[in-house]
Design an enzyme around this catalytic site. Structure first.
Site, PDB file in Angstrom:
ATOM      1  N   CYS A 155       0.816  -1.230   0.000  1.00 53.54           N
ATOM      2  CA  CYS A 155       0.000   0.000   0.000  1.00 53.54           C
ATOM      3  C   CYS A 155       0.843   1.271   0.000  1.00 53.54           C
ATOM      4  CB  CYS A 155      -0.939   0.005   1.194  1.00 53.54           C
ATOM      5  SG  CYS A 155      -2.271  -1.191   1.013  1.00 53.54           S
TER       6      CYS A 155
HETATM    7  N1  COA Z   1     -19.832  -9.089   8.697  1.00 52.74           N
HETATM    8  C1  COA Z   1     -20.375  -9.162   9.937  1.00 52.74           C
HETATM    9  N2  COA Z   1     -19.660  -9.371  11.040  1.00 52.74           N
HETATM   10  C2  COA Z   1     -18.327  -9.561  10.894  1.00 52.74           C
HETATM   11  C3  COA Z   1     -17.706  -9.538   9.637  1.00 52.74           C
HETATM   12  C4  COA Z   1     -18.511  -9.289   8.518  1.00 52.74           C
HETATM   13  N3  COA Z   1     -18.011  -9.230   7.267  1.00 52.74           N
HETATM   14  N4  COA Z   1     -16.394  -9.752   9.802  1.00 52.74           N
HETATM   15  C5  COA Z   1     -16.181  -9.909  11.108  1.00 52.74           C
HETATM   16  N5  COA Z   1     -17.359  -9.807  11.793  1.00 52.74           N
HETATM   17  C6  COA Z   1     -17.603  -9.930  13.221  1.00 52.74           C
HETATM   18  C7  COA Z   1     -16.544 -10.752  13.917  1.00 52.74           C
HETATM   19  O1  COA Z   1     -16.838 -12.127  13.862  1.00 52.74           O
HETATM   20  C8  COA Z   1     -16.620 -10.218  15.327  1.00 52.74           C
HETATM   21  O2  COA Z   1     -17.696 -10.817  15.993  1.00 52.74           O
HETATM   22  P1  COA Z   1     -17.624 -11.108  17.579  1.00 52.74           P
HETATM   23  O3  COA Z   1     -17.517  -9.780  18.226  1.00 52.74           O
HETATM   24  O4  COA Z   1     -18.911 -11.831  17.824  1.00 52.74           O
HETATM   25  O5  COA Z   1     -16.417 -11.957  17.772  1.00 52.74           O
HETATM   26  C9  COA Z   1     -16.972  -8.743  15.143  1.00 52.74           C
HETATM   27  O6  COA Z   1     -17.552  -8.647  13.834  1.00 52.74           O
HETATM   28  C10 COA Z   1     -15.774  -7.838  15.242  1.00 52.74           C
HETATM   29  O7  COA Z   1     -14.747  -8.346  14.374  1.00 52.74           O
HETATM   30  P2  COA Z   1     -13.309  -7.728  14.309  1.00 52.74           P
HETATM   31  O8  COA Z   1     -12.488  -8.469  13.320  1.00 52.74           O
HETATM   32  O9  COA Z   1     -12.772  -7.616  15.696  1.00 52.74           O
HETATM   33  O10 COA Z   1     -13.701  -6.278  13.753  1.00 52.74           O
HETATM   34  P3  COA Z   1     -12.878  -4.958  13.719  1.00 52.74           P
HETATM   35  O11 COA Z   1     -13.708  -3.894  14.273  1.00 52.74           O
HETATM   36  O12 COA Z   1     -11.496  -5.121  14.244  1.00 52.74           O
HETATM   37  O13 COA Z   1     -12.778  -4.683  12.151  1.00 52.74           O
HETATM   38  C11 COA Z   1     -11.292  -4.796  10.261  1.00 52.74           C
HETATM   39  C12 COA Z   1     -12.104  -5.568  11.289  1.00 52.74           C
HETATM   40  C13 COA Z   1     -10.495  -5.775   9.393  1.00 52.74           C
HETATM   41  C14 COA Z   1     -12.236  -3.999   9.384  1.00 52.74           C
HETATM   42  C15 COA Z   1     -10.362  -3.836  11.019  1.00 52.74           C
HETATM   43  O14 COA Z   1      -9.651  -4.511  12.017  1.00 52.74           O
HETATM   44  C16 COA Z   1      -9.404  -3.145  10.083  1.00 52.74           C
HETATM   45  O15 COA Z   1      -9.803  -2.478   9.182  1.00 52.74           O
HETATM   46  N6  COA Z   1      -8.098  -3.232  10.374  1.00 52.74           N
HETATM   47  C17 COA Z   1      -7.122  -2.596   9.541  1.00 52.74           C
HETATM   48  C18 COA Z   1      -6.808  -3.452   8.377  1.00 52.74           C
HETATM   49  C19 COA Z   1      -6.435  -2.671   7.161  1.00 52.74           C
HETATM   50  O16 COA Z   1      -6.970  -1.637   6.896  1.00 52.74           O
HETATM   51  N7  COA Z   1      -5.488  -3.207   6.424  1.00 52.74           N
HETATM   52  C20 COA Z   1      -5.114  -2.648   5.171  1.00 52.74           C
HETATM   53  C21 COA Z   1      -3.747  -2.168   5.103  1.00 52.74           C
HETATM   54  S1  COA Z   1      -3.303  -0.899   6.223  1.00 52.74           S
END
Ligand code: COA
Length: 372
Positions: A155
């Site tokens: 990225c």
């Molecule tokens: N739809 C519905 N629920 C979902 C889901 C989806 N597509 N994906 C995950 N969940 C659920 C999980 O199972 C979890 O449920 P639980 O609380 O019952 O265990 C809950 O939502 C939270 O999941 P989590 O993975 O902890 O969410 P988050 O708030 O951390 O968001 C990302 C996940 C990936 C969006 C976030 O961590 C992120 O954007 N990180 C940065 C990654 C990035 O941008 N990388 C690119 C390069 S910098």
């Protein structure tokens, strides 16, 4: 010698996919998978898949929509891979084609001919092939002179290439360098993975980096560039020529993007905000000296936190515009799309920051100032 960004160009595909369309396809896949594995799920030997949701995607990422090169194959539950046919070696390759579109727009906006270009750098997250370099194909298609080579910094591909281009110009090896950053990210996306199926979109950008004394009016002087890397396995893609991926194994998760999103969030926010603050101190810039930040478009919550740590207050859309809702994460292209779409209103003397971050980890900050 002052080096400037003379102009940028942007290509976005005409197809687009909303969260609702993506979720409908994913959830249909989940239903079929759970039905096909009902017996194993009942005995506990296979875990049932959980559905995705539009609400989660918007809240967790800020993404509402993305442009995609090919829509049908991507949404087809039997496939969930974009349908991108191979081209003959005599045809312009796809990544060169989108680079040329973005590149021509940058040249046109700067009032340049391709013949004025002394070097082309193609820098992106996933290169279509190892060689011949895509940059050389772009150079040939445009009719540019000099030399070309490819780079790959996930990225941060665009910001790293801008520093390279600026160094080439400063060293006197070129007067005009065209950076192209084709990010056809849906090709490396695992559309069967609930955690990541919504993240990426496709786009290509181009950045024309030149000597200030030949630049058009309204160019952006590069005040300083700073790059940083720190090894992490939290965003990884193992696709490569040593582990060739047969079409029937295209959904091998190991050959697509895999990430520990939470860890990325936690580790990258401090790394990037500290790097920006350090770079500002080196350039003697205060937060109030910054008119706008064009941040990498990975996740709206990450961007909000990074901008707040740099500015000392929550950033408005005017101070840190987002394009994530419309384009999704377009890897290296994100901060440049934000800059391309949200810089025309700035005035001579206004200063801003283009900043990338992502796999590697890698981060790049480029402070710019609009010339008269
Ligand atoms: N739809 C519905 N629920 C979902 C889901 C989806 N597509 N994906 C995950 N969940 C659920 C999980 O199972 C979890 O449920 P639980 O609380 O019952 O265990 C809950 O939502 C939270 O999941 P989590 O993975 O902890 O969410 P988050 O708030 O951390 O968001 C990302 C996940 C990936 C969006 C976030 O961590 C992120 O954007 N990180 C940065 C990654 C990035 O941008 N990388 C690119 C390069 S910098």
């Amino acid at each position: 010698m002052t080096v400037v960004i003379s102009a940028t160009g942007l290509y976005a595909p005409s197809n687009s996919v909303s969260n609702a369309e993506l979720v409908a396809s994913y959830n249909e896949y989940v239903e079929r998978f759970n039905a096909a594995n009902a017996a194993e799920i009942a005995t506990g030997s296979v875990e049932a898949l959980q559905p995705s949701s539009v609400e989660f995607i918007e809240k967790a990422s800020g993404i509402k929509h993305r442009y995609v090169l090919e829509k049908e194959g991507l949404l087809d539950v039997e496939r969930m891979v974009p349908n991108i046919p191979d081209r003959s070696n005599d045809d312009l390759s796809l990544m060169a084609e989108v680079s040329v579109i973005a590149g021509k727009q940058a040249l046109e906006r700067a009032g340049r001919n391709a013949a004025d270009i002394d070097a082309v750098i193609c820098s992106c997250s996933s290169l279509q092939r190892p060689y011949p370099a895509l940059a050389i194909e772009v150079q040939d298609a445009l009719g540019a002179g000099g030399f070309g080579y490819d780079m790959n910094v996930a990225c941060s591909s665009a910001t790293f290439a801008i520093q390279n281009a600026a160094d080439i110009v400063r060293a006197g090896h070129a007067r005009s360098v065209l950076v192209v950053n084709p990010e056809l990210c849906t090709g490396h996306l695992n559309l069967r993975d609930r955690d990541t199926h919504f993240i990426f979109g496709d786009a290509a950008v181009a950045i024309l980096v030149e000597r200030a004394d030949i630049a058009p009016a309204g160019a952006w002087a590069i005040l300083g560039t700073k790059l940083q890397t720190r090894f992490s396995n939290n965003i990884r893609n193992n696709f490569g020529f040593l582990n060739r991926c047969d079409p029937e194994h295209r959904d091998d998760v190991d050959k697509l993007i895999i990430q520990q999103g939470r860890k990325v969030f936690k580790e990258v926010v401090p790394m990037v905000s500290e790097m920006i603050l350090q770079h500002m101190a080196e350039l003697d810039l205060k937060p109030t000296d910054l008119r706008r930040m064009w941040l990498h478009q990975a996740n709206s919550n990450m961007n909000r936190l990074i901008a707040e740590r740099v500015l000392g207050h929550e950033a408005s859309q005017d101070e840190s515009p987002t394009v994530l809702d419309e384009y999704g994460n377009t890897a290296g292209a994100g901060s440049i799309i934000a800059f391309h779409n949200h810089s025309a209103d700035l005035k001579a003397g206004d200063r801003g920051l283009i900043c990338s971050f992502g796999a590697g980890y890698s981060a790049g900050s480029i402070f710019v100032q609009k010339a008269a």
